[in-house]
Design an enzyme around this catalytic site. Structure first.
Site, PDB file in Angstrom:
ATOM      1  CE1 TYR A  22      31.184   8.554 -30.372  1.00  0.00           C
ATOM      2  CE2 TYR A  22      28.742   7.719 -30.199  1.00  0.00           C
ATOM      3  CZ  TYR A  22      29.800   8.693 -29.786  1.00  0.00           C
ATOM      4  OH  TYR A  22      29.414  10.122 -29.446  1.00  0.00           O
TER       5      TYR A  22
ATOM      6  N   GLY B 124      22.328   8.329 -23.901  1.00  0.00           N
ATOM      7  CA  GLY B 124      21.495   9.386 -24.264  1.00  0.00           C
ATOM      8  C   GLY B 124      21.549  10.540 -23.251  1.00  0.00           C
TER       9      GLY B 124
ATOM     10  CG  ASN C 218      18.488   1.114 -27.592  1.00  0.00           C
ATOM     11  OD1 ASN C 218      18.288   2.198 -28.207  1.00  0.00           O
ATOM     12  ND2 ASN C 218      19.500   0.623 -27.397  1.00  0.00           N
ATOM     13  N   GLY C 219      15.873   1.622 -29.865  1.00  0.00           N
ATOM     14  CA  GLY C 219      15.891   1.296 -31.308  1.00  0.00           C
ATOM     15  C   GLY C 219      15.172   1.957 -32.405  1.00  0.00           C
TER      16      GLY C 219
ATOM     17  CB  CYS D 268      17.285   4.993 -25.891  1.00  0.00           C
ATOM     18  SG  CYS D 268      16.729   6.121 -26.920  1.00  0.00           S
TER      19      CYS D 268
END
Length: 508
Positions: free
Chosen positions: A258, A28, A101-102, A2
């Site tokens: 990435y 996202g 995020n995570g 995210c």
């Protein structure tokens, strides 16, 4: 994966938050949300979809206030039908909204404790809502009408003691400000920057990647350290404090492979330079393994691998060509939910230029090979376009193990490299030669500019999890939960209707 952002400004932040989320859209594509604060009210808009589709003019007009946070999401459960878009909200104490995020690795345990001990109800399957309620409960325990910075930092310390896993968090507290903090291993990225308003006052932004800061005219100050919290009051006063007992910086190496944009700097490491080095080390491996290779041309699989492929071609003294044209209106296939949708999208997303392939020995370069669906399709597309031999290089080592820290790789059985040799993988994707980056080389590519990095979260390559709480029982439960999700159609509990909510019943 995210993207999160938070801003404390001297003017309305709605447009700046929108722009930042657009810059972070690569993190996202499933859902987006913004919440702002003004006159003791939160104003929230969130829904499934891209940023440009979620926010219309009427929404932006009503997202008023000089303080706000935003979020873009993709579903780690593997389904785009989830309505668990963020930010989440809890009304006690004060009123708090949170973007995360995570992934919490002890979310189930925490959820039970929140209900039985803290007397808090969790309404969704999202670990982000769990994290929000842990933070809110720890603030509420302090019993203060107006929390000070020390009390807010104390609540963050309690979060670190209770929560395990990976989390980069931005939370907004009604009438007080925003707080950003990072897990004690610093697995997921988050940084902050500043700029000076026309009246001379400081304005601050916290974001997942530095590119969001620079795009909005903010200057990167630094990354938030593992375990650290940054608290910015609504008047622009900033405080920082280390809130973890034994923090260690072990950032996710896959960000550089990435996820992150190449124009970002994460933990002092330029993503662009790291990817250049990945191309160089791949070229060196070609020369070691096949000094008399017959490669005619090097081509990237757009877009993430372009930097590595360009440098690989340069190092080998070969032509670099764009053999595939990308339809930019198709999403990233790694993030797209569902194997059928992912496979179908490959040929919609990429179209080969036949003249670049015809009669040539082509080296295709991708950032990584995860499920193998995309590269198998691409190898066949290259053959159909007339390539004599199709070689394939991955800028990352074989992805063999599940990820539990927020990347959608929870099932080992879906990973093409799991329990397969390189030769078996080569046969699976149909390439004439398959080349993987060595892990030691990858670590070297990202490690030579920041001596505070003690190591890397590279569990997808090694099966070693830095938080120390992951065993086979956990991975089996995760795999079974994912299978249950597929059998039930991929939907999970909803977290609201996605409309504008000012939490005082204003209508959309």
């Amino acid at each position: 994966m995210c993207g999160i952002v938070g801003i404390v400004s001297t003017s309305n932040v709605n447009q700046a938050l929108y722009d930042a989320l657009t810059v972070l859209q690569h993190r996202g594509q499933d859902a987006a949300g913004i919440v702002t604060f003004q006159d003791e009210r939160f104003y929230l808009r969130k829904d499934n979809g891209l940023v440009r589709d979620v926010f219309h003019t009427r929404h932006m007009h009503r997202l008023v206030g000089n303080v706000g946070i935003g979020h873009v999401r993709y579903p780690t459960a593997g389904s785009s039908s989830s309505a668990e878009s963020q930010p989440f909200y809890v009304n006690s104490p004060y009123g708090i909204t949170l973007a995360h995020n995570g992934n919490l690795t002890n979310a189930d345990e925490l959820s039970r404790d929140l209900f039985r001990t803290d007397l808090r109800h969790i309404n969704t399957n999202s670990d982000s809502e769990v994290l929000l309620n842990v933070f809110a409960h720890e603030l509420q325990k302090l019993g203060k009408f107006n929390p000070t910075k020390d009390e807010i930092f104390s609540a963050v310390r309690a979060v670190h003691e209770r929560c395990r896993g990976a989390y980069a968090v931005i939370a907004m507290i009604t009438g007080h400000g925003i707080v950003g903090f990072r897990d004690p291993h610093g697995i997921r990225p988050v940084c902050y920057g500043e700029r000076t308003a026309e009246d001379g006052r400081k304005e601050y932004m916290i974001a997942s990647e530095s590119v969001a800061l620079s795009a909005a005219g903010y200057t990167l100050v630094r990354d938030i350290a593992p375990g650290e919290a940054v608290y910015i009051e609504t008047d622009g006063t900033l405080y920082t404090e280390q809130c973890a007992i034994s923090p260690r910086l072990f950032p996710c190496i896959f960000e550089h492979v990435y996820f992150a944009r190449p124009d970002s700097i994460i933990d002092g490491v330029s993503v662009y330079k790291a990817r250049l080095r990945m191309g160089e080390t791949l070229a060196d491996k070609v020369l070691r393994e096949r000094p008399d290779h017959d490669i005619d041309v090097v081509m990237p699989i757009p877009d993430t691998s372009r930097t590595s492929a360009m440098q690989m071609a340069h190092r080998l003294g070969l032509k670099f060509r764009e053999g595939f044209i990308k339809n930019r209106y198709i999403g990233r296939t790694f993030i797209m939910p569902g194997q059928t949708m992912r496979k179908k999208s490959v040929r919609q997303k990429l179209n080969p230029i036949d003249l670049e392939f015809k009669g040539k020995n082509v080296m295709l370069v991708d950032d990584s090979i995860v499920r193998g669906t995309t590269c198998k399709e691409i190898v066949q597309m290259a053959r159909d376009a007339g390539a004599r031999n199709v070689y394939f290089a991955s800028a990352a080592p074989p992805v063999r193990y599940p990820n539990v820290y927020g990347i959608d790789m929870p099932s080992a059985g879906e990973l093409i490299a799991h329990e397969r040799t390189v030769e078996e993988i080569r046969a699976q994707i149909g390439a004439d030669w398959l080349l993987y980056q060595d892990l030691d080389d990858l670590v070297t590519c990202v490690s030579d500019v920041n001596d505070k990095i003690e190591g890397w979260e590279s569990s997808v390559f090694t099966g070693e999890y830095v938080t120390g709480d992951i065993d086979m029982a956990y991975l089996n439960r995760l795999d079974e939960a994912r299978n249950d999700m597929k059998r039930s159609g991929g939907t999970v509990a909803a977290s609201g209707d996605g409309g504008i909510i000012d939490l005082h019943n204003d209508e959309d």
